[in-house]
Design an enzyme around this catalytic site. Sequence first.
Site: not given
Lengths: 402, 297
Positions: B35, B106
Amino acid sequence: MQGIYLDNNATTRVDPAVVEAMLPYFTEQFGNPSSLHSFGNKVGLAVKKARMQVQELLGAEHESEIIFTSCGTESDSTAILSALKANPERREIITTVLEHPAILSLYSQLEKEGYAAHYLKVDGKGRVDMDEYKRRLSDKVAVVSVMWANNETGSFFPVLEMAELANAAGVMFHTDAVQAVGKVPIDLKSSKIDMLSLSGHKLHAPKGIGVLYLKRGVRFRPLLRGGHQERGRRAGTENTASIVALGKACEMALAAMQHENTEVRRLRDKLEAGILARVPHAFATGDVTNRLPNTSNIAFEYIEGEAILLLLNKFGIAASSGSACTSGSLEPSHVMRAMGIPYTAAHGTTRFSLSRYTTEDEIDRVIQVVPEIVAQLRKLSPYWGENGPSAEPEKDFAPVYA
Amino acid sequence: MWDYSDKVKEHFFQPRNAGPLADANAVGDVGSISCGDALRLMLKVDPETETIQQAQFQTFGCGSAIASSSALTEIIKGMKLDDALKVSNQDIADYLDGLPPEKMHCSVMGREALQAAIANYRGEEWSDDHEEGALICKCFAIDAVLIEDTVRANNLSTMEDVINYTKAGGGCASCHEGIEEILAKVLAERGESFKPVPVKAKEAPKPGKLTNLERIRRIEAVLESVRPQLQRDHGDIELVDVDGKTVYVSMTGACAGCQMEALTLQGIQAKLMEELGELVKLVPTRAGSLARATSQP
């Protein structure tokens, strides 16, 4: 909470007058327009009126060129798949790298099925190379599909000129105009555009209604076969209430065209200039002198778009972003990547899209809030120093990517 | 908008320990290719005791990346380095009451930054050992690389194989087209072609020796017995329905969408089978996420 809605390229609020126009078609005007009796007849007339309202906005020569569908995506798929069926010997298709997924995903599926797809590249402002386009046109090409205006930057492609070239080469030309219809004047009868897609919810009509414009004489193969609705070109009982709504919305868009291109444009320009004057290391993306009057896409360097949106949302401001993390897929915006916007800026692109309901007060508020938000996030950014980007941002912070 | 927990939002809006740490003696800079997010983790380690005295972060990334970084610094402050190395990405996600499956990377980035920072302190070279692919199965957060590797390593050839080996495709089934594409690709490498075999239909429920009431009571007893453990990790489990051999449960709190959910469920399923003396399948419904989604304004 009232909120400041600057995400009109995603969807628009249905105009109260549009709601009012459609409501009777849920209640007393429930008839099937195909029926012979008076229940159906009146509804049939209402659909006809709506068709003429759409025709008027598009500047189409004949009302029968308007085919109601369920959405922009259906119109896109119908157009492309029709062109392929009508030209089975032609195995090449052309589009641009900036298209909406409604076209790109379809093209990538067609590639798996053996078609050769040509994706026209763009420069830093998102402009196609017309020489490359001319080279690609041949009698092997079944269809060209090019969007009228890009949903992220608002920039226009020269679709009128591209349609002329396709026509001269004997190739069908389709344009996905869902962002353009209602915001810029369109006159299809004087163009060589064979097919055009529009979507109701982008111009203050409800979701779930779209149109495929099909120029008279263009060879066509329906996607949905069945009843005789839409002259056998799109079977399935008409979504009468939404058709009536779309007709009304088109009438209102035509009436507001002047406003859209003066007042809305002025507010957009004020917003963009106001933000860029107050936020360093930010720039507007796309072809800024050749774009929709309502769209401003600003890249805020060294911060990420989803974080910006979450903070904007806290202030009641709705916008959208080309950042990877705001899409369900985690893919960074293909539009920003195709234009060669650096990673550290592409992730912070934020799109503000206005409508005729946007007010001066709202714009002033956004100009006031955005610089605070950007500063707050930059404080967290490893690319940012005390008062500006660190000396050599890409060098000072070079993470190991996994 | 993402289905973020209140804890994620809180750590995003009021991040702890954000900003540079001037006298850091351990720094880890890592990014996630999937990302484009990136994170710098800075630690002040006491050389005498190898204890993390202070931890600060700077993050270029989305809401959950910032929240994961903030959570990580809170978790590791005061820890000894060897203990800090045991902090998993799941610990970070749990601390935040869970992350959406698309955002689990994340928390992975957080763990990697920690490893990189400790390696930096010890003068070692840190390199990443995993590759992340496009997310295929959203129910169980399983990516293309994992599926492809598993198919290749185990010579799998059907959808059912993939579901049994990876769990991918075992939920809502909408990713089956993507899984079939992976199967077709790997099979083509082996010179075979992919033939779709229908996933075996559910067996018709046969009445067991227990009455329905007894069965359900036993199922409830098993679930009751595991609840304290789940609640310790900020999660919970509830019985939703029993349909023949399928036991539907709702995983809530940190359990909803947790990557360890599959393992947790396997353990509970084994207990259920033991207790009932028959084969049963434990299926999580998404009711937990639904409740959270609908409770939001």
